[in-house]
Design an enzyme around this catalytic site. Structure first.
Site, mmCIF file in Angstrom:
data_model
loop_
_atom_site.group_PDB
_atom_site.id
_atom_site.type_symbol
_atom_site.label_atom_id
_atom_site.label_comp_id
_atom_site.label_asym_id
_atom_site.label_seq_id
_atom_site.Cartn_x
_atom_site.Cartn_y
_atom_site.Cartn_z
ATOM 1 N N LYS A 158 49.943 45.345 46.465
ATOM 2 C CA LYS A 158 48.645 44.953 45.914
ATOM 3 C C LYS A 158 47.713 46.156 45.980
ATOM 4 C CE LYS A 158 45.139 41.302 46.674
ATOM 5 N NZ LYS A 158 44.839 40.094 47.498
ATOM 6 N N SER A 174 44.108 35.799 44.954
ATOM 7 C CA SER A 174 43.835 37.048 44.286
ATOM 8 C C SER A 174 45.055 37.967 44.156
ATOM 9 C CB SER A 174 42.754 37.818 45.060
ATOM 10 O OG SER A 174 43.216 38.151 46.374
ATOM 11 N N SER A 204 45.197 33.661 49.167
ATOM 12 C CA SER A 204 45.493 34.617 48.094
ATOM 13 C C SER A 204 46.929 35.098 48.025
ATOM 14 C CB SER A 204 44.560 35.832 48.214
ATOM 15 O OG SER A 204 43.250 35.487 47.839
#
Length: 491
Positions: free
Chosen positions: A82, A157, A181
């Site tokens: 990420k 996210s 997330s």
């Protein structure tokens, strides 16, 4: 197995085949870079792809292996991160304009550990700006699409990481989980996502959103892959004062243990209300039956303060965000507005230009909650409710070893469907937020599909630092409910 395409191999299969010289790291990395080139223009799971650097890493792995040296368990295997983990010399944007060109001078602890394990970094995954979102639609670089249905969101996210894993554009990835997330996008993309206990994985070099809630964890296509990856990134790091110095168990071995006698708790508050989709409820019931058929005992438990979790979270998390994001002012690094005539104007315009609407909304909520005269009424009271929520879990775990709940109330919704109504968007995390407030570990494991062919996940929660119990229960569900983990895409 010989007919399974390279990109559909699991992380552990790929690692074994490189180790046994059935395929070189160059060939493996080249195959996944070609798939990224073919599919990512449609999915947009990556903010940054690193073809030259990945090829050079793969070549170095092959040369070292030819000399008899292996760096670690993932030697020569491509993965992704990420874009919230610092990578030395590789831009780390956090999905924001304000960090669009930021080149960190050091690696995050997670980055160091995956490199030490021998992994090849394919690139940095798309995400909601500063991890604030449930759909990966707030990224400055554009929305990510769900590989199972390109008209739908992948969750957030860490939606870029979940989408990349589900589309087989990497063998696994590492995301972060502040209110769900990792688990929510894993559920919506049909893969496995783990939020470890707070303090299990170092936050050093992980861009902060809400420091008392943030935690890094793996996203992978199987429970065993997730267990192996957590075993690599977990462990004490003196550079993070909240990282706990206790031994890391053998998570991979735990994934194969039987569940006979395991006490599975059903929190009654998670199964009521109108927001839970009947299809999700039916799929989670199937997961429960899979556990009970293998000898697990089912007990009902209560988490009476669950209804306060969402409002508690949306006071604590924005308050911490407003403090953490104060550092982005255009002075030291990141975006700086042009043409300002003074320092105050430069800072104001930099933040106005650099942050998106959702980040600004949360900074304003947090600043209000922390302001003089309101601190005790909002932030202070939220912290007291957080203690009650944590006490609920402590009591529930006296009767149960793990708790089974839905991960998300519905399958993936359509792009743009909830962007105009923040409260409706926030409700997407209603089942995952309490875990972060309590600091306990959680996992999402696939347990079925909707009638429209969209993946559904079941969430398991356990006591602090008992991740191995999660892998045992999730492994039992996975063995009983095998399903396709790579989305049916052409490429």
């Amino acid at each position: 197995m010989a007919n399974v395409p390279v990109h559909e191999w699991t992380l552990l299969e790929a690692a074994r085949k490189v180790r046994e010289k059935e395929i070189s790291s160059r060939e493996l990395t080249g195959a996944l870079l070609a798939r990224i080139g073919a599919l990512d223009p449609k999915i947009h799971a990556y903010i940054t792809v690193l073809p030259e650097a990945a090829a050079a890493q793969a070549a170095a792995c092959d040369e070292e292996q030819a000399k008899g040296a292996l760096r670690g368990p993932f030697h020569g295997v491509p993965i992704g991160l990420k874009d919230i983990f610092c990578t030395r010399g590789v831009r780390t944007t956090c999905g924001s304009r304000i960090l669009r060109d930021f080149l960190p001078p050091y690696d995050a602890c997670v980055t160091e550990k995956v490199f030490a394990a021998g992994a090849v970094l394919l690139g940095k995954h798309n995400m909601d700006e500063f991890a604030m979102g449930s759909s990966t639609e707030t990224s400055f670089f554009g929305a990510t699409r769900n590989p199972w249905d390109l008209s739908r969101i992948p969750g957030g996210s860490s939606g870029g990481t979940a989408a990349a894993v589900a589309a087989a554009m990497c063998f696994a990835g590492v995301g972060t989980d502040t209110g769900g997330s990792i688990r929510q996008p894993a559920s919506l993309c049909g893969v496995v996502g783990v939020k470890p206990t707070y303090g299990r994985v170092s936050r050093y070099g992980m861009v902060a959103f809400a420091s008392s809630l943030d935690q890094g964890g793996p996203i992978a296509r199987t429970v065993a892959d997730a267990a192996a990856l957590l075993g690599v990134i977990a462990g004490h790091d003196r550079r993070d004062s909240t990282c706990v110095d206790i031994p890391v168990p053998d998570y991979l071995a735990a994934a194969d243990r039987p569940v006979k006698g395991l006490r599975v708790g059903l929190p009654k508050e998670y199964y009521g209300g109108d927001g839970l989709s009947p299809e999700v409820r039916a799929a989670v019931d199937t997961a429960l039956k899979a556990l009970s058929d293998q000898g697990a005992e089912v007990v009902e438990v209560s988490l009476p303060h669950t209804s306060f979790a969402l409002s508690t979270y949306y006071l604590i998390a924005p308050a911490e965000a407003s403090s953490n994001l104060a550092r982005y002012d255009g002075v030291r690094y990141g975006h700086r507005a042009e043409g300002a005539t003074g320092l105050i104007e430069m800072m104001s315009r930099t933040r106005a230009e650099g942050f998106g609407d959702e980040v600004k909304r949360r900074i304003m909520i947090g600043t209000y909650a922390l302001s003089a005269g309101y601190y005790d009424a909002f932030y202070g009271k939220a912290q007291k409710v957080r203690t009650l929520i944590r006490d609920d879990f402590t009591k529930a775990f006296e009767a149960a070893d793990v708790l089974l709940t839905p991960t998300a109330p519905t399958p993936a919704f359509r792009l743009g469907e909830k962007t105009g109504d923040p409260l409706t968007m926030y409700l997407s995390d209603i089942y995952t937020i309490p875990c972060n407030l309590a600091g306990i570990p959680g996992i999402s494991v696939p347990c079925g599909f909707s009638t429209e062919g969209l993946p559904i996940g079941a969430q398991l929660l356990s006591k602090p630092f008992r991740e191995e119990t999660l892998f045992t229960a999730a492994g039992a569900i996975e063995r009983a409910l095998p399903s396709r983990r790579v989305a049916p895409l052409e490429g």
